[in-house]
Design a protein around this motif. Structure first.
Motif, PDB file in Angstrom:
ATOM      1  N   SER A 116       0.810  -1.211   0.000  1.00  9.27           N
ATOM      2  CA  SER A 116       0.000   0.000   0.000  1.00  9.27           C
ATOM      3  C   SER A 116       0.851   1.272   0.000  1.00  9.27           C
ATOM      4  N   GLY A 117       0.562   2.162  -0.929  1.00  8.98           N
ATOM      5  CA  GLY A 117       1.217   3.459  -0.980  1.00  8.98           C
ATOM      6  C   GLY A 117       2.600   3.472  -1.591  1.00  8.98           C
ATOM      7  N   LEU A 118       3.149   2.287  -1.877  1.00 11.40           N
ATOM      8  CA  LEU A 118       4.531   2.188  -2.355  1.00 11.40           C
ATOM      9  C   LEU A 118       4.713   2.919  -3.685  1.00 11.40           C
ATOM     10  N   SER A 119       3.806   2.681  -4.608  1.00 10.35           N
ATOM     11  CA  SER A 119       3.917   3.269  -5.948  1.00 10.35           C
ATOM     12  C   SER A 119       3.851   4.788  -5.893  1.00 10.35           C
ATOM     13  N   GLU A 120       2.850   5.330  -5.188  1.00 11.96           N
ATOM     14  CA  GLU A 120       2.685   6.789  -5.089  1.00 11.96           C
ATOM     15  C   GLU A 120       3.908   7.440  -4.444  1.00 11.96           C
ATOM     16  N   TYR A 121       4.387   6.826  -3.371  1.00 10.50           N
ATOM     17  CA  TYR A 121       5.509   7.409  -2.645  1.00 10.50           C
ATOM     18  C   TYR A 121       6.753   7.499  -3.507  1.00 10.50           C
ATOM     19  N   PHE A 122       7.160   6.367  -4.108  1.00  9.64           N
ATOM     20  CA  PHE A 122       8.411   6.359  -4.847  1.00  9.64           C
ATOM     21  C   PHE A 122       8.321   7.092  -6.178  1.00  9.64           C
ATOM     22  N   MET A 123       7.149   7.151  -6.763  1.00 11.34           N
ATOM     23  CA  MET A 123       7.008   7.909  -8.004  1.00 11.34           C
ATOM     24  C   MET A 123       7.306   9.389  -7.760  1.00 11.34           C
ATOM     25  N   HIS A 124       6.817   9.944  -6.655  1.00  8.58           N
ATOM     26  CA  HIS A 124       7.045  11.352  -6.340  1.00  8.58           C
ATOM     27  C   HIS A 124       8.447  11.580  -5.776  1.00  8.58           C
ATOM     28  N   ARG A 125       8.847  10.773  -4.814  1.00  9.85           N
ATOM     29  CA  ARG A 125      10.181  10.923  -4.214  1.00  9.85           C
ATOM     30  C   ARG A 125      11.272  10.834  -5.279  1.00  9.85           C
ATOM     31  N   ASN A 126      11.174   9.818  -6.121  1.00  7.55           N
ATOM     32  CA  ASN A 126      12.251   9.555  -7.063  1.00  7.55           C
ATOM     33  C   ASN A 126      12.280  10.520  -8.236  1.00  7.55           C
ATOM     34  N   ARG A 127      11.200  11.210  -8.454  1.00 10.20           N
ATOM     35  CA  ARG A 127      11.217  12.274  -9.464  1.00 10.20           C
ATOM     36  C   ARG A 127      12.235  13.339  -9.063  1.00 10.20           C
ATOM     37  N   VAL A 128      12.271  13.665  -7.771  1.00  9.50           N
ATOM     38  CA  VAL A 128      13.227  14.659  -7.264  1.00  9.50           C
ATOM     39  C   VAL A 128      14.646  14.093  -7.281  1.00  9.50           C
ATOM     40  N   VAL A 129      14.799  12.830  -6.858  1.00  9.02           N
ATOM     41  CA  VAL A 129      16.114  12.195  -6.867  1.00  9.02           C
ATOM     42  C   VAL A 129      16.682  12.157  -8.288  1.00  9.02           C
ATOM     43  N   PHE A 130      15.843  11.803  -9.247  1.00  9.79           N
ATOM     44  CA  PHE A 130      16.262  11.721 -10.645  1.00  9.79           C
ATOM     45  C   PHE A 130      16.768  13.070 -11.156  1.00  9.79           C
TER      46      PHE A 130
END
Length: 304
Positions: free
Chosen positions: A230-244
């Motif tokens: 639960s919530g894994l996809s939403e979290y990493f999609m947003h977090r990793n956009r900044v990391v990228f």
């Protein structure tokens, strides 16, 4: 084709043995002969390893011992392939069903086009095999966006066979073994989302072509393993956009991105009434940290 280089097909499994079984069964029907299947189990908790070993004793099955995410898990398989004389390596999601000639067409293209580092197939929907998910994507470092090409179109309206792009979907990528000496393995700084984007973009920046070859086709269910948490996809999609962005944008692109992200976030929260959680996701990306809810996540530092 007369020449058949040795291809290692890497399939990453996490609590998804049913999808993996369907994927491997589709591979048994392909017309390319010189390949080996490596199933990497990312520390599943549903007896996947036992079931897959019983079902596919002809496949190589590797247990990681911890959930390494997309990049870390696939890199385990890539290292094995490199050590065992592979010519090409195919990264294949376990929720993909392949068409009979997919590998022959990809190998044929990569073999004949030496400036191409990676090639991928047209990716279509599993539920409607005529609808395109992606034929590659373009990276916009000013906005932090990666819009897919031809998404949602019917496959018969796309006339291009060769589509040069910035990024091909991680559901299916064929890469030359030799190119890994230059671009390295898949970066492990993300856990999931954006890792294969950075991998492709790095090769592109080094002067290589990234190509979607539409003569090859696979059908993709999409996010089968990800959605189990639960919530894994939403979290990493947003977090990793900044990391990228932090890892790949130049100074001007990064400034433009931060301005754009600020305005976009205000719009989402004020007008679209989205949760304030999105702010935390972005802050975690800025600080290179991972939410404690996902303490099982292992993020490495692979980047060559």
């Amino acid at each position: 084709m007369e020449i058949e280089p040795l291809v290692y097909i890497i399939i990453l499994n996490y609590n998804g043995y049913k999808d993996t079984i369907e994927c491997v069964n589709s591979l048994k029907k392909i017309n390319y002969k010189n390949y080996k299947i490596v199933i990497v189990d990312n520390n599943s908790t549903d007896e996947s390893e036992k079931i897959l070993k019983e079902k596919f004793n002809q496949c190589i099955i590797i247990q990681t011992g911890k959930n390494l995410g997309y990049a870390g898990g696939n890199n385990v398989g890539i290292r094995y392939a490199v050590k065992n004389n592979s010519d090409y390596i195919c990264i294949l999601n376990n929720d993909v069903i392949v068409e009979k000639c997919f590998l022959e067409e990809l190998v044929k293209y990569l073999y004949s086009n030496h400036n191409t580092a990676m090639v991928g197939p047209m990716i279509c929907e599993y539920s409607n095999k005529r609808v395109i998910q992606s034929t590659g994507a373009i990276v916009n470092l000013y906005k932090g966006s990666v819009p897919s090409l031809n998404s949602g179109k019917m496959e018969d309206v796309v006339n291009q066979k060769v589509i040069k792009c910035d990024y091909i979907g991680g559901a299916c990528i064929l890469v030359r073994k030799e190119i890994l000496d230059e671009i390295g393995l898949i970066p492990e700084n993300y856990f999931l989302f954006f890792e294969e984007t950075e991998w492709c973009l790095k090769a592109k920046k080094m002067g290589y072509d990234i190509v979607c070859y539409c003569n090859a086709k696979v059908n993709h269910k999409g996010s089968a393993s990800i959605n189990k948490v639960s919530g894994l996809s939403e979290y990493f999609m947003h977090r990793n956009r900044v990391v990228f962005e932090k890892r790949n944008a130049n100074l001007i692109q990064l400034i433009c991105f931060y301005v754009y992200l600020f305005l976009q976030t205000i719009y989402k929260i004020v007008l679209k009434k989205q949760s304030l959680n999105i702010l935390k996701y972005y802050i975690d990306g800025l600080l290179n940290r991972v939410d404690e809810r996902y303490s099982f996540v292992h993020i490495g530092k692979i980047m060559r």
